[in-house]
Design a protein around this motif. Structure first.
Motif, PDB file in Angstrom:
ATOM      1  N   SER A 116      35.850  73.317  40.219  1.00 17.68           N
ATOM      2  CA  SER A 116      35.235  72.147  40.353  1.00 17.68           C
ATOM      3  C   SER A 116      35.191  70.994  39.173  1.00 17.68           C
ATOM      4  O   SER A 116      34.672  69.997  39.380  1.00 17.68           O
ATOM      5  CB  SER A 116      33.672  72.319  40.836  1.00 17.68           C
ATOM      6  OG  SER A 116      33.726  72.791  42.143  1.00 17.68           O
ATOM      7  N   ARG A 118      37.121  68.498  36.808  1.00 12.57           N
ATOM      8  CA  ARG A 118      37.916  67.297  36.865  1.00 12.57           C
ATOM      9  C   ARG A 118      39.378  67.549  36.774  1.00 12.57           C
ATOM     10  O   ARG A 118      39.817  68.057  35.743  1.00 12.57           O
ATOM     11  CB  ARG A 118      37.341  65.944  35.999  1.00 12.57           C
ATOM     12  CG  ARG A 118      37.703  64.762  36.358  1.00 12.57           C
ATOM     13  CD  ARG A 118      37.147  63.770  35.641  1.00 12.57           C
ATOM     14  NE  ARG A 118      35.973  63.637  35.763  1.00 12.57           N
ATOM     15  CZ  ARG A 118      35.300  62.217  35.872  1.00 12.57           C
ATOM     16  NH1 ARG A 118      35.859  61.205  35.216  1.00 12.57           N
ATOM     17  NH2 ARG A 118      34.249  62.131  36.242  1.00 12.57           N
ATOM     18  N   LYS A 119      40.156  67.056  37.659  1.00 11.61           N
ATOM     19  CA  LYS A 119      41.625  67.546  37.493  1.00 11.61           C
ATOM     20  C   LYS A 119      42.147  66.111  36.790  1.00 11.61           C
ATOM     21  O   LYS A 119      41.557  65.327  36.564  1.00 11.61           O
ATOM     22  CB  LYS A 119      42.274  67.540  38.622  1.00 11.61           C
ATOM     23  CG  LYS A 119      41.658  68.590  39.709  1.00 11.61           C
ATOM     24  CD  LYS A 119      42.136  69.990  39.352  1.00 11.61           C
ATOM     25  CE  LYS A 119      41.619  70.964  40.291  1.00 11.61           C
ATOM     26  NZ  LYS A 119      40.450  71.045  40.593  1.00 11.61           N
ATOM     27  N   ARG A 122      43.052  62.775  38.550  1.00 11.50           N
ATOM     28  CA  ARG A 122      41.948  62.299  39.123  1.00 11.50           C
ATOM     29  C   ARG A 122      41.436  61.432  37.788  1.00 11.50           C
ATOM     30  O   ARG A 122      40.931  60.121  37.985  1.00 11.50           O
ATOM     31  CB  ARG A 122      40.825  63.199  39.388  1.00 11.50           C
ATOM     32  CG  ARG A 122      39.554  62.751  40.192  1.00 11.50           C
ATOM     33  CD  ARG A 122      38.848  63.975  40.522  1.00 11.50           C
ATOM     34  NE  ARG A 122      38.646  63.727  41.980  1.00 11.50           N
ATOM     35  CZ  ARG A 122      37.846  62.835  42.553  1.00 11.50           C
ATOM     36  NH1 ARG A 122      37.124  62.111  41.775  1.00 11.50           N
ATOM     37  NH2 ARG A 122      37.620  62.732  43.918  1.00 11.50           N
ATOM     38  N   LYS A 123      41.493  61.912  36.489  1.00 10.33           N
ATOM     39  CA  LYS A 123      41.024  61.140  35.516  1.00 10.33           C
ATOM     40  C   LYS A 123      41.747  59.861  35.125  1.00 10.33           C
ATOM     41  O   LYS A 123      41.129  58.731  34.894  1.00 10.33           O
ATOM     42  CB  LYS A 123      41.272  62.106  34.363  1.00 10.33           C
ATOM     43  CG  LYS A 123      40.559  61.490  32.710  1.00 10.33           C
ATOM     44  CD  LYS A 123      40.968  62.407  31.690  1.00 10.33           C
ATOM     45  CE  LYS A 123      41.964  61.544  30.861  1.00 10.33           C
ATOM     46  NZ  LYS A 123      42.834  62.512  30.049  1.00 10.33           N
ATOM     47  N   LYS A 126      40.837  57.120  37.536  1.00 10.24           N
ATOM     48  CA  LYS A 126      39.399  56.621  37.211  1.00 10.24           C
ATOM     49  C   LYS A 126      39.225  56.007  35.784  1.00 10.24           C
ATOM     50  O   LYS A 126      38.381  55.749  35.095  1.00 10.24           O
ATOM     51  CB  LYS A 126      38.301  57.442  37.410  1.00 10.24           C
ATOM     52  CG  LYS A 126      38.031  57.886  38.908  1.00 10.24           C
ATOM     53  CD  LYS A 126      36.679  58.642  38.851  1.00 10.24           C
ATOM     54  CE  LYS A 126      36.596  58.815  40.410  1.00 10.24           C
ATOM     55  NZ  LYS A 126      35.279  59.525  40.734  1.00 10.24           N
TER      56      LYS A 126
ATOM     57  N   ARG B  66      30.676  67.425  40.929  1.00 12.98           N
ATOM     58  CA  ARG B  66      31.619  67.616  39.511  1.00 12.98           C
ATOM     59  C   ARG B  66      31.169  68.470  38.614  1.00 12.98           C
ATOM     60  O   ARG B  66      29.865  68.145  38.349  1.00 12.98           O
ATOM     61  CB  ARG B  66      31.597  66.081  39.181  1.00 12.98           C
ATOM     62  CG  ARG B  66      32.692  66.050  38.165  1.00 12.98           C
ATOM     63  CD  ARG B  66      34.164  66.191  38.590  1.00 12.98           C
ATOM     64  NE  ARG B  66      34.403  65.273  39.884  1.00 12.98           N
ATOM     65  CZ  ARG B  66      35.407  66.036  40.775  1.00 12.98           C
ATOM     66  NH1 ARG B  66      36.060  67.020  40.527  1.00 12.98           N
ATOM     67  NH2 ARG B  66      35.672  65.254  41.618  1.00 12.98           N
ATOM     68  N   GLU B  87      33.988  67.827  31.410  1.00 13.74           N
ATOM     69  CA  GLU B  87      34.277  67.841  32.802  1.00 13.74           C
ATOM     70  C   GLU B  87      35.575  68.312  33.144  1.00 13.74           C
ATOM     71  O   GLU B  87      35.916  68.151  34.377  1.00 13.74           O
ATOM     72  CB  GLU B  87      33.823  66.702  33.407  1.00 13.74           C
ATOM     73  CG  GLU B  87      32.385  66.196  33.446  1.00 13.74           C
ATOM     74  CD  GLU B  87      32.004  65.078  34.104  1.00 13.74           C
ATOM     75  OE1 GLU B  87      32.906  64.071  34.345  1.00 13.74           O
ATOM     76  OE2 GLU B  87      30.985  64.787  34.638  1.00 13.74           O
ATOM     77  N   LYS B  88      36.587  68.121  32.172  1.00 10.36           N
ATOM     78  CA  LYS B  88      38.074  68.188  32.496  1.00 10.36           C
ATOM     79  C   LYS B  88      38.506  69.801  32.512  1.00 10.36           C
ATOM     80  O   LYS B  88      37.892  70.326  31.622  1.00 10.36           O
ATOM     81  CB  LYS B  88      38.679  67.506  31.217  1.00 10.36           C
ATOM     82  CG  LYS B  88      38.525  66.057  31.242  1.00 10.36           C
ATOM     83  CD  LYS B  88      39.095  65.536  30.207  1.00 10.36           C
ATOM     84  CE  LYS B  88      38.438  64.852  29.215  1.00 10.36           C
ATOM     85  NZ  LYS B  88      38.999  64.418  27.828  1.00 10.36           N
ATOM     86  N   SER B  89      39.064  69.884  33.329  1.00 11.34           N
ATOM     87  CA  SER B  89      39.812  71.267  33.819  1.00 11.34           C
ATOM     88  C   SER B  89      40.677  71.666  32.892  1.00 11.34           C
ATOM     89  O   SER B  89      41.048  72.840  32.368  1.00 11.34           O
ATOM     90  CB  SER B  89      40.181  71.457  35.177  1.00 11.34           C
ATOM     91  OG  SER B  89      41.421  70.462  35.517  1.00 11.34           O
TER      92      SER B  89
END
Lengths: 143, 158
Positions: A116, A118-119, A122-123, A126, B66, B87-89
């Motif tokens: 879940s 952030r990929k 996606r970053k 945005k 998220r 938050e970043k994978s």
């Protein structure tokens, strides 16, 4: 409750199932902890191999020590503060020689199951919105 | 408690904490997926009062929780807490690699065991430096636990 320590294989299967459970549920937390194991189960009375007269003996131990890694689903009790019987927690002891192999696998398990977050792409999409984050990244480059 | 701005910064400070308190410091990683049904997030929803039937369906689909990955280095003796949130994978791999390096410190192993042949030249001066660093470090740390904490907090605020 106290299940004792499990093998590394068992630990990773349990860890995967804990994270998967949370992913399916859609919310929740997973807690992973690591620290030096100073307690020797073989000698329950001694806390560590403390050298008398040297209070800082833990700063330079004579032998490499194992590391204990714990995983928990964080659900120790329900909202009404009732103890949760289905609370899952596992721990494993990693010997100094196994550290490298353990953490390689640990990284693989985490990368594969923490879905879940952030990929990358996606970053980028945005990027304009996250001005604050841009600032953080430039700071990163400086430092 | 301090949140450090970057992963590198956190790793540097956490490594220092571990060197000072290898026996008591612990590192906790929290993977958290927020509950969008909880009151906290529901209140935001109510701020846009409009046609309930149509509008709710569209944002519901877009609202994907998220997740947050938070790593914390905590020493119960001095009370020092260093945190980093992402938050970043893409950070997962880097973060766990850092945990591995710190695991070596916890196990009281030298920092890099692999690539000994290349590192021989580098390791000798590094070891001397490490020895110099560790000698003054324990002196202030046990005297006042808070002192060590304060020092690190200042670093974090920069």
């Amino acid at each position: 409750m106290a299940q004792g320590h499990v093998s590394q294989d068992e630990f990773f299967t349990q860890l995967t199932s804990i994270i998967e459970k949370k992913q399916q549920k859609g919310h929740g937390s997973v807690f992973l902890t690591q620290k030096r194991l100073t307690y020797d189960p073989a000698k329950p009375t001694t806390t560590s191999e403390a050298v008398p007269g040297d209070p800082q003996s833990d700063l330079h131990p004579t032998l490499p020590l194992p590391v204990i890694v714990r995983a928990s689903d964080g659900e120790t009790q329900s909202k009404d503060r009732v103890k949760n019987k289905d609370h899952v927690k596992v721990s494993t002891i990693v010997q100094p020689d196994d550290l490298e192999a353990f953490f390689t696998r640990y990284a693989e398990v985490c990368k594969a199951s923490m879905l879940s977050l952030r990929k990358r792409d996606r970053k980028k999409r945005k990027a304009d919105k996250g001005k604050k984050k841009k600032g953080a990244e430039t700071g990163e480059k400086k430092g | 408690m301090v949140y450090l701005p970057t992963l590198e910064e956190w790793q540097r400070n956490a490594a220092l904490l571990l060197q000072a308190r290898p026996a008591s410091a612990r590192i906790t990683t929290k993977y958290h997926i927020p509950n969008l049904d909880s009151k906290r997030y529901a209140s935001k929803k109510r701020q846009q009062p409009s046609g309930e039937g149509q509008n709710e369906a569209a944002p519901e689909a877009a609202r994907v929780p998220r997740a947050v990955l938070e790593v914390k280095a905590y020493d119960p003796v001095s009370g020092v807490t260093l945190k980093f949130k992402t938050e970043k994978s893409a950070d997962v791999g880097r973060l766990v690699a850092g945990l591995g390096r710190m695991g070596r410190t916890m196990a009281a192993l030298p920092e890099r065991a692999e690539g000994l042949e290349d590192a021989v030249m580098e390791e000798a001066p590094a070891a001397e430096e490490a020895a110099q660093e560790t000698k003054p470090a324990p002196a202030p740390a046990p005297a006042t636990g808070g002192g060590g904490g304060g020092k690190k907090k200042k670093k974090g605020k920069k």
